[in-house]
Scaffold this motif. Sequence first.
Motif, PDB file in Angstrom:
ATOM      1  N   THR A  77      -2.676  10.240  21.308  1.00 39.82           N
ATOM      2  CA  THR A  77      -2.009   9.109  20.718  1.00 39.82           C
ATOM      3  C   THR A  77      -2.841   7.769  20.980  1.00 39.82           C
ATOM      4  O   THR A  77      -2.807   6.832  20.065  1.00 39.82           O
ATOM      5  CB  THR A  77      -0.586   8.820  21.379  1.00 39.82           C
ATOM      6  N   ALA A  78      -3.231   7.718  22.263  1.00 39.44           N
ATOM      7  CA  ALA A  78      -3.904   6.298  22.823  1.00 39.44           C
ATOM      8  C   ALA A  78      -5.302   6.309  21.811  1.00 39.44           C
ATOM      9  O   ALA A  78      -5.681   5.063  21.708  1.00 39.44           O
ATOM     10  CB  ALA A  78      -4.340   6.322  24.249  1.00 39.44           C
ATOM     11  N   ASP A  79      -5.806   7.442  21.336  1.00 41.75           N
ATOM     12  CA  ASP A  79      -7.396   7.090  20.842  1.00 41.75           C
ATOM     13  C   ASP A  79      -7.185   6.086  19.582  1.00 41.75           C
ATOM     14  O   ASP A  79      -8.059   5.538  19.232  1.00 41.75           O
ATOM     15  CB  ASP A  79      -7.596   8.439  20.176  1.00 41.75           C
ATOM     16  N   ALA A  80      -5.836   5.981  18.716  1.00 45.07           N
ATOM     17  CA  ALA A  80      -5.771   5.376  17.732  1.00 45.07           C
ATOM     18  C   ALA A  80      -5.803   3.712  18.188  1.00 45.07           C
ATOM     19  O   ALA A  80      -5.793   2.851  17.046  1.00 45.07           O
ATOM     20  CB  ALA A  80      -4.392   5.571  16.942  1.00 45.07           C
ATOM     21  N   TYR A  81      -5.615   3.462  19.559  1.00 40.77           N
ATOM     22  CA  TYR A  81      -5.538   2.019  20.004  1.00 40.77           C
ATOM     23  C   TYR A  81      -7.018   1.536  20.560  1.00 40.77           C
ATOM     24  O   TYR A  81      -6.514   0.428  21.181  1.00 40.77           O
ATOM     25  CB  TYR A  81      -4.288   1.842  20.720  1.00 40.77           C
ATOM     26  N   SER A  82      -8.045   2.130  20.466  1.00 39.82           N
ATOM     27  CA  SER A  82      -9.221   1.807  20.932  1.00 39.82           C
ATOM     28  C   SER A  82      -9.407   0.176  20.420  1.00 39.82           C
ATOM     29  O   SER A  82      -9.230  -0.043  19.409  1.00 39.82           O
ATOM     30  CB  SER A  82     -10.466   2.375  20.592  1.00 39.82           C
ATOM     31  N   TYR A  83      -9.555  -0.795  21.510  1.00 36.48           N
ATOM     32  CA  TYR A  83     -10.020  -2.232  21.266  1.00 36.48           C
ATOM     33  C   TYR A  83     -11.030  -2.441  20.107  1.00 36.48           C
ATOM     34  O   TYR A  83     -11.070  -3.229  19.413  1.00 36.48           O
ATOM     35  CB  TYR A  83     -10.155  -2.907  22.671  1.00 36.48           C
TER      36      TYR A  83
END
Length: 384
Positions: free
Chosen positions: A357-363
């Motif tokens: 899930t976190a991969d979609a929120y890369s800065y």
Amino acid sequence: MQIGIFTNCYKPLVNGVVGAVTLLRKGFLEAGHQVYIFTPAYDHFRDEEDGIFRYPAVDLTTKVKYPVAIPWSPRISRQLAGLRLDIVHSHHPFVLGPLARRVARRKGIPAVYTFHTQYDQYTHYVPLPAELVKWSAKRQVRRFAKTVDGITTPAESARQILIGYGVDRPIAVIPNPTDLSKFQSGDGRKIREQYGLGGEKLLVNIGRVAPEKNLSLLLAAFQRMIAQAPQGTLKLMIVGDGPALQPLIREAEERGLGDRVIFTGMVHPDAIPDYLAAADLFVMTSTSEVKPMAQLEALAAGVPIVAVAAAGANDTIEHDRNGLLTPEDAEAFAAAVVGLAYDEWKYRSFGKAAQRTADAYSYRRIAGEYLETFGRLIHDMKRC
């Protein structure tokens, strides 16, 4: 592109908006753009970064260390006049937000507003009738949103909140950014050794310790967890500082939880990955969030989340996949935590899903979305 960011809070304060602004700045710079940040002064803090402009400030109250800018500075006005900004980006509708809008109008460039905060949930900080403050906050957000050229918010539920306020303009949903690599390499053993933790399952909450975070509910739920879990196998760690810290410590003692709850106080932001690496579950009972950075950071660390179902959690947590959503009820919250923490197969599955899930929120990815939005607004304004 030259980007002017106006924010009512920045380093050394630690909160979700500061985290988002910091990472957006990093992403914009890495993409080859110039970034200038306009923000309040903070005591004698000195910036090591270039392009930071500090307005004189006063504290919000004597009890809360939150500088509020005095949005007038002849020196900064002269410097602003010399900057060839292409766009201004405000993260608040108050104080520096209207200044950002005036700068945009003078320079003939677009103004973008990002809605981060449900200000009507923070009435306890204002010494006026709560209903009046709520009405005024919603009115100001609505009025400000109608005067800018672009509106963004980190979550679909937050977009719906804005619509509920009466904002009838297009609203782009762009999630908050996360520095994934930093949270995937934390040293949890160091934290467990520091606090004398053995093999106990550790529940962690990270954030400002304030009334709107609903942490009394977390303590009430934890009291029930202790009764349900195998004896001596569960501890709770509350990481952060704020006006509710001492009352919460007293409440933990009164509930007989003194030896099972760890209050760390303020920790350096660079240490947060280590605290998350030490955690078995991230727990959050706040209902006032929009898109909390702490949840994204926990997911990046592969830590499943149990949270009260509310706007801030519903857009990030996929129930029964990377975490659990519960009613705002101590019994239900306790049952969810114990059920997940002691189900080894489900726990491992949720942890893997959290990182995906976190991969979609890369800065870098999120900064790119903002840059595309900025580019469209600049192009459209030049055509008019």
